[in-house]
Design an enzyme around this catalytic site. Structure first.
Site, short mmCIF file in Angstrom:
data_model
loop_
_atom_site.label_atom_id
_atom_site.label_comp_id
_atom_site.label_asym_id
_atom_site.label_seq_id
_atom_site.Cartn_x
_atom_site.Cartn_y
_atom_site.Cartn_z
N SER A 33 0.71 -0.77 0.15
CA SER A 33 0.24 0.36 0.09
C SER A 33 1.23 0.84 0.07
CB SER A 33 -1.04 -0.27 1.25
OG SER A 33 -1.95 -1.21 1.13
N1 SAH Z 1 -0.38 -4.83 4.11
C1 SAH Z 1 0.05 -5.48 2.70
C2 SAH Z 1 -0.78 -5.50 1.05
C3 SAH Z 1 -0.84 -6.62 0.76
S1 SAH Z 1 -1.91 -6.39 -0.78
C4 SAH Z 1 1.55 -4.60 2.27
O1 SAH Z 1 1.71 -3.32 2.66
O2 SAH Z 1 2.45 -4.59 1.49
C5 SAH Z 1 -3.26 -7.61 0.44
C6 SAH Z 1 -3.16 -8.51 0.61
O3 SAH Z 1 -4.32 -9.28 1.20
C7 SAH Z 1 -2.57 -9.43 -0.17
O4 SAH Z 1 -0.82 -10.22 -0.60
C8 SAH Z 1 -3.31 -11.27 -0.35
O5 SAH Z 1 -2.94 -11.96 -0.92
C9 SAH Z 1 -3.89 -10.95 0.35
N2 SAH Z 1 -5.53 -11.55 0.85
C10 SAH Z 1 -5.96 -11.50 -0.44
N3 SAH Z 1 -7.22 -11.45 0.55
C11 SAH Z 1 -6.86 -13.04 1.89
C12 SAH Z 1 -7.64 -13.60 2.92
N4 SAH Z 1 -8.60 -14.01 2.36
N5 SAH Z 1 -6.63 -13.77 3.36
C13 SAH Z 1 -5.56 -13.34 3.91
N6 SAH Z 1 -4.52 -12.61 2.85
C14 SAH Z 1 -5.14 -11.91 2.27
#
Ligand code: SAH
Length: 213
Positions: free
Chosen positions: A52
């Site tokens: 993000s």
């Molecule tokens: N906080 C992270 C954001 C990553 S994007 C950062 O700043 O790097 C969101 C993430 O949520 C992705 O890695 C995706 O694989 C994960 N995601 C999506 N659905 C999910 C679920 N049901 N449970 C766990 N992770 C999930």
């Protein structure tokens, strides 16, 4: 980054600003993007997912109102950047990532950075982490059509849950507070755009467009 992107836009939590000043964000992005790691936008981290934008990380973290002793649940470990910030500001962090490759990479990096108060699990975060509930704060870093019921159940009295809720193209950053009497209050914190939360209480797995920030 901290002055122009965070303070000028109204982030005031001094503990959070101090952490974001010293945490090396570039370590959490692919090497060829190091030059852009502190810029004002999200970046790809592989597997069609993104880290993000710094301001969104700050806004969501500030909304959790962490003081130090909290037990925090994070859904969507991704790069692990947000996880590290939570680990600096709270006592214990439990983080769930759906994609094993991202979870393993984040776990390795966080261990190399000597965080000892983080546990990462591969699985469907929309189900929460019932064995460790209740949580003082829950942060979901992917967009969901609704607030997953299990997460509301695992939010402790006085707790805060922050989650982007909406369709797959745009969401409202939403804070849910559970009072000490147990009732829930929803607050709208503005528009945002996240990749999809895929799981039993989120979106279904089938392919859809618009998964790029
Ligand atoms: N906080 C992270 C954001 C990553 S994007 C950062 O700043 O790097 C969101 C993430 O949520 C992705 O890695 C995706 O694989 C994960 N995601 C999506 N659905 C999910 C679920 N049901 N449970 C766990 N992770 C999930």
């Amino acid at each position: 980054m901290v002055e122009t992107q965070l303070i000028h836009r109204g982030i005031t939590d001094q503990r959070l600003l101090a952490v974001m000043r010293r945490l090396p964000r570039h370590k959490f992005v692919p090497r060829h993007l190091w030059g852009q790691a502190y810029y004002d936008y999200p970046l790809p981290i592989g597997e069609d997912q993104t880290i993000s934008q710094p301001y969104i990380v700050a806004l969501m973290t500030e909304a959790l109102e962490l003081a130090g002793p909290e037990k925090v649940l994070e859904i969507g470990t991704g790069s692990g950047y947000q996880t590290a910030i939570l680990a600096e500001l709270a006592e214990q962090v439990f983080s769930i990532e759906r994609l094993a490759a991202l979870a393993r990479q984040a776990e390795g990096l966080l261990a190399a950075m000597r965080y000892r108060n983080i546990r990462v699990r591969v699985g469907d975060g929309t189900l929460g982490w019932p064995e460790e509930a209740p949580f003082d704060a829950i942060l979901v870093t992917a967009g969901s059509p609704q607030v997953p019921g299990p997460l509301l159940e695992q939010l402790g009295l006085g707790g805060r849950l922050v989650i982007p809720v909406g369709n797959q193209y745009s969401q409202i950053l939403t804070r849910v507070r559970r009072s000490f009497q147990g009732d829930l209050k929803h607050e709208d914190m503005g528009g945002c755009r996240f990749v999809r939360l895929i799981g039993a209480h989120g979106w279904q797995e089938e392919k859809g467009g618009g998964e790029w920030f």
